[in-house]
Design a protein around this motif. Structure first.
Motif, PDB file in Angstrom:
ATOM      1  N   TYR A   1       0.676  -1.183   0.187  1.00 15.31           N
ATOM      2  CA  TYR A   1      -0.102  -0.046  -0.051  1.00 15.31           C
ATOM      3  C   TYR A   1       0.809   1.318   0.181  1.00 15.31           C
ATOM      4  N   GLU A   2       1.993   1.368   0.771  1.00 14.29           N
ATOM      5  CA  GLU A   2       2.875   2.409   0.797  1.00 14.29           C
ATOM      6  C   GLU A   2       3.271   2.504  -0.614  1.00 14.29           C
ATOM      7  N   ILE A   3       3.943   1.346  -1.404  1.00 15.17           N
ATOM      8  CA  ILE A   3       4.416   1.351  -2.855  1.00 15.17           C
ATOM      9  C   ILE A   3       3.249   1.939  -3.878  1.00 15.17           C
ATOM     10  N   TYR A   4       2.170   1.633  -3.667  1.00 16.82           N
ATOM     11  CA  TYR A   4       1.041   1.997  -4.479  1.00 16.82           C
ATOM     12  C   TYR A   4       1.070   3.679  -4.211  1.00 16.82           C
ATOM     13  N   TRP A   5       0.911   4.149  -2.947  1.00 12.34           N
ATOM     14  CA  TRP A   5       1.082   5.590  -2.617  1.00 12.34           C
ATOM     15  C   TRP A   5       1.959   6.095  -3.413  1.00 12.34           C
ATOM     16  N   GLU A   6       3.418   5.730  -2.965  1.00 12.50           N
ATOM     17  CA  GLU A   6       4.671   6.202  -3.594  1.00 12.50           C
ATOM     18  C   GLU A   6       4.433   6.470  -5.237  1.00 12.50           C
ATOM     19  N   ILE A   7       4.139   5.595  -5.815  1.00 13.40           N
ATOM     20  CA  ILE A   7       3.901   5.521  -7.236  1.00 13.40           C
ATOM     21  C   ILE A   7       2.764   6.599  -7.712  1.00 13.40           C
ATOM     22  N   LEU A   8       1.572   6.528  -7.145  1.00 16.26           N
ATOM     23  CA  LEU A   8       0.615   7.459  -7.455  1.00 16.26           C
ATOM     24  C   LEU A   8       1.184   8.994  -7.071  1.00 16.26           C
ATOM     25  N   ILE A   9       1.768   9.152  -6.069  1.00 13.05           N
ATOM     26  CA  ILE A   9       2.274  10.616  -5.567  1.00 13.05           C
ATOM     27  C   ILE A   9       3.355  10.933  -6.769  1.00 13.05           C
ATOM     28  N   TYR A  10       4.231   9.797  -6.926  1.00 17.42           N
ATOM     29  CA  TYR A  10       5.282  10.492  -8.195  1.00 17.42           C
ATOM     30  C   TYR A  10       4.738  10.668  -9.434  1.00 17.42           C
ATOM     31  N   CYS A  11       3.499  10.075  -9.633  1.00 13.76           N
ATOM     32  CA  CYS A  11       2.861  10.120 -11.176  1.00 13.76           C
ATOM     33  C   CYS A  11       1.763  11.291 -11.130  1.00 13.76           C
ATOM     34  N   ARG A  12       1.906  12.221 -10.245  1.00 12.46           N
ATOM     35  CA  ARG A  12       1.221  13.280 -10.582  1.00 12.46           C
ATOM     36  C   ARG A  12       1.561  14.067 -11.624  1.00 12.46           C
ATOM     37  N   SER A  13       2.833  13.872 -12.126  1.00 10.26           N
ATOM     38  CA  SER A  13       3.113  14.300 -13.340  1.00 10.26           C
ATOM     39  C   SER A  13       3.609  13.277 -14.213  1.00 10.26           C
ATOM     40  N   PRO A  14       3.294  13.178 -15.500  1.00  8.09           N
ATOM     41  CA  PRO A  14       3.665  11.949 -16.429  1.00  8.09           C
ATOM     42  C   PRO A  14       4.995  11.451 -16.023  1.00  8.09           C
ATOM     43  N   ARG A  15       5.075  10.200 -15.956  1.00  9.94           N
ATOM     44  CA  ARG A  15       6.414   9.550 -15.812  1.00  9.94           C
ATOM     45  C   ARG A  15       6.678   8.286 -16.539  1.00  9.94           C
ATOM     46  N   SER A  16       7.776   8.149 -17.104  1.00  6.84           N
ATOM     47  CA  SER A  16       8.143   6.787 -17.748  1.00  6.84           C
ATOM     48  C   SER A  16       8.270   5.483 -16.830  1.00  6.84           C
ATOM     49  N   LEU A  17       8.031   4.451 -17.176  1.00  4.85           N
ATOM     50  CA  LEU A  17       8.077   3.213 -16.515  1.00  4.85           C
ATOM     51  C   LEU A  17       9.607   3.294 -15.845  1.00  4.85           C
ATOM     52  N   THR A  18      10.509   3.326 -16.663  1.00  4.31           N
ATOM     53  CA  THR A  18      11.954   3.250 -16.056  1.00  4.31           C
ATOM     54  C   THR A  18      12.035   4.478 -14.886  1.00  4.31           C
ATOM     55  N   ALA A  19      11.477   5.544 -15.191  1.00 11.03           N
ATOM     56  CA  ALA A  19      11.676   6.586 -13.764  1.00 11.03           C
ATOM     57  C   ALA A  19      10.832   6.032 -12.711  1.00 11.03           C
ATOM     58  N   ILE A  20       9.745   5.627 -13.031  1.00 13.93           N
ATOM     59  CA  ILE A  20       8.951   5.107 -11.703  1.00 13.93           C
ATOM     60  C   ILE A  20       9.732   3.735 -10.951  1.00 13.93           C
ATOM     61  N   ILE A  21      10.226   3.027 -11.804  1.00 15.91           N
ATOM     62  CA  ILE A  21      11.208   1.788 -11.237  1.00 15.91           C
ATOM     63  C   ILE A  21      12.280   2.540 -10.394  1.00 15.91           C
ATOM     64  N   ASN A  22      13.034   3.401 -10.933  1.00 13.14           N
ATOM     65  CA  ASN A  22      14.019   3.990 -10.190  1.00 13.14           C
ATOM     66  C   ASN A  22      13.755   4.758  -9.094  1.00 13.14           C
ATOM     67  N   ARG A  23      12.692   5.645  -9.268  1.00  9.73           N
ATOM     68  CA  ARG A  23      12.531   6.701  -8.080  1.00  9.73           C
ATOM     69  C   ARG A  23      11.863   5.986  -6.976  1.00  9.73           C
ATOM     70  N   CYS A  24      11.171   4.692  -7.276  1.00  9.60           N
ATOM     71  CA  CYS A  24      10.316   4.033  -5.941  1.00  9.60           C
ATOM     72  C   CYS A  24      11.327   2.997  -5.781  1.00  9.60           C
ATOM     73  N   ASP A  25      12.341   2.729  -6.149  1.00  3.96           N
ATOM     74  CA  ASP A  25      13.340   1.891  -5.616  1.00  3.96           C
ATOM     75  C   ASP A  25      12.444   0.386  -6.067  1.00  3.96           C
ATOM     76  N   LEU A  26      12.246   0.014  -7.188  1.00  3.05           N
ATOM     77  CA  LEU A  26      11.442  -1.316  -7.445  1.00  3.05           C
ATOM     78  C   LEU A  26      12.536  -1.979  -8.722  1.00  3.05           C
ATOM     79  N   ASN A  27      12.286  -3.252  -8.664  1.00  4.17           N
ATOM     80  CA  ASN A  27      12.880  -4.101  -9.634  1.00  4.17           C
ATOM     81  C   ASN A  27      11.894  -4.048 -10.967  1.00  4.17           C
ATOM     82  N   SER A  28      12.326  -4.167 -11.972  1.00  6.05           N
ATOM     83  CA  SER A  28      11.619  -4.343 -13.272  1.00  6.05           C
ATOM     84  C   SER A  28      10.341  -5.059 -13.165  1.00  6.05           C
ATOM     85  N   LYS A  29      10.295  -6.331 -12.891  1.00  8.09           N
ATOM     86  CA  LYS A  29       9.319  -7.109 -12.559  1.00  8.09           C
ATOM     87  C   LYS A  29       8.119  -6.549 -11.856  1.00  8.09           C
TER      88      LYS A  29
END
Length: 91
Positions: A8-36
């Protein structure tokens, strides 16, 4: 609070970060996730209507939808009540 983030925290982080359009790579890097797992989270949020994919010049960007606002507000309120501090996203 420290330790591992909940989904739920990860969902929140992604949604906060994507208030501006973001690429998948940017989301993965910024939210510290692996690609899968990043792709799984994005797929889930897109499927629920909390993120929308915008394609321009062959590049896909993800942006939070108005429906995400309710999740962000509810999660923030719940987190505040549980931990006496607002959730933080390392911007």
């Amino acid at each position: 609070m420290s330790g591992r983030r909940t989904v739920y925290e990860i969902y929140w982080e992604i949604l906060i970060y994507c208030r501006s359009p973001r690429s998948l790579t940017a989301i993965i890097n910024r939210c510290d996730l692996n690609s899968k797992t990043g792709q799984e989270y994005i797929g889930f949020l897109t499927g629920k209507g909390f993120l929308s994919a915008e394609t321009e010049e062959g590049k896909t960007r993800y942006v939070s939808t108005p429906a995400a606002g309710e999740y962000i507000a509810l999660f923030s309120s719940l987190y505040q009540n549980l931990f006496d501090s607002p959730p933080e996203f390392r911007l």
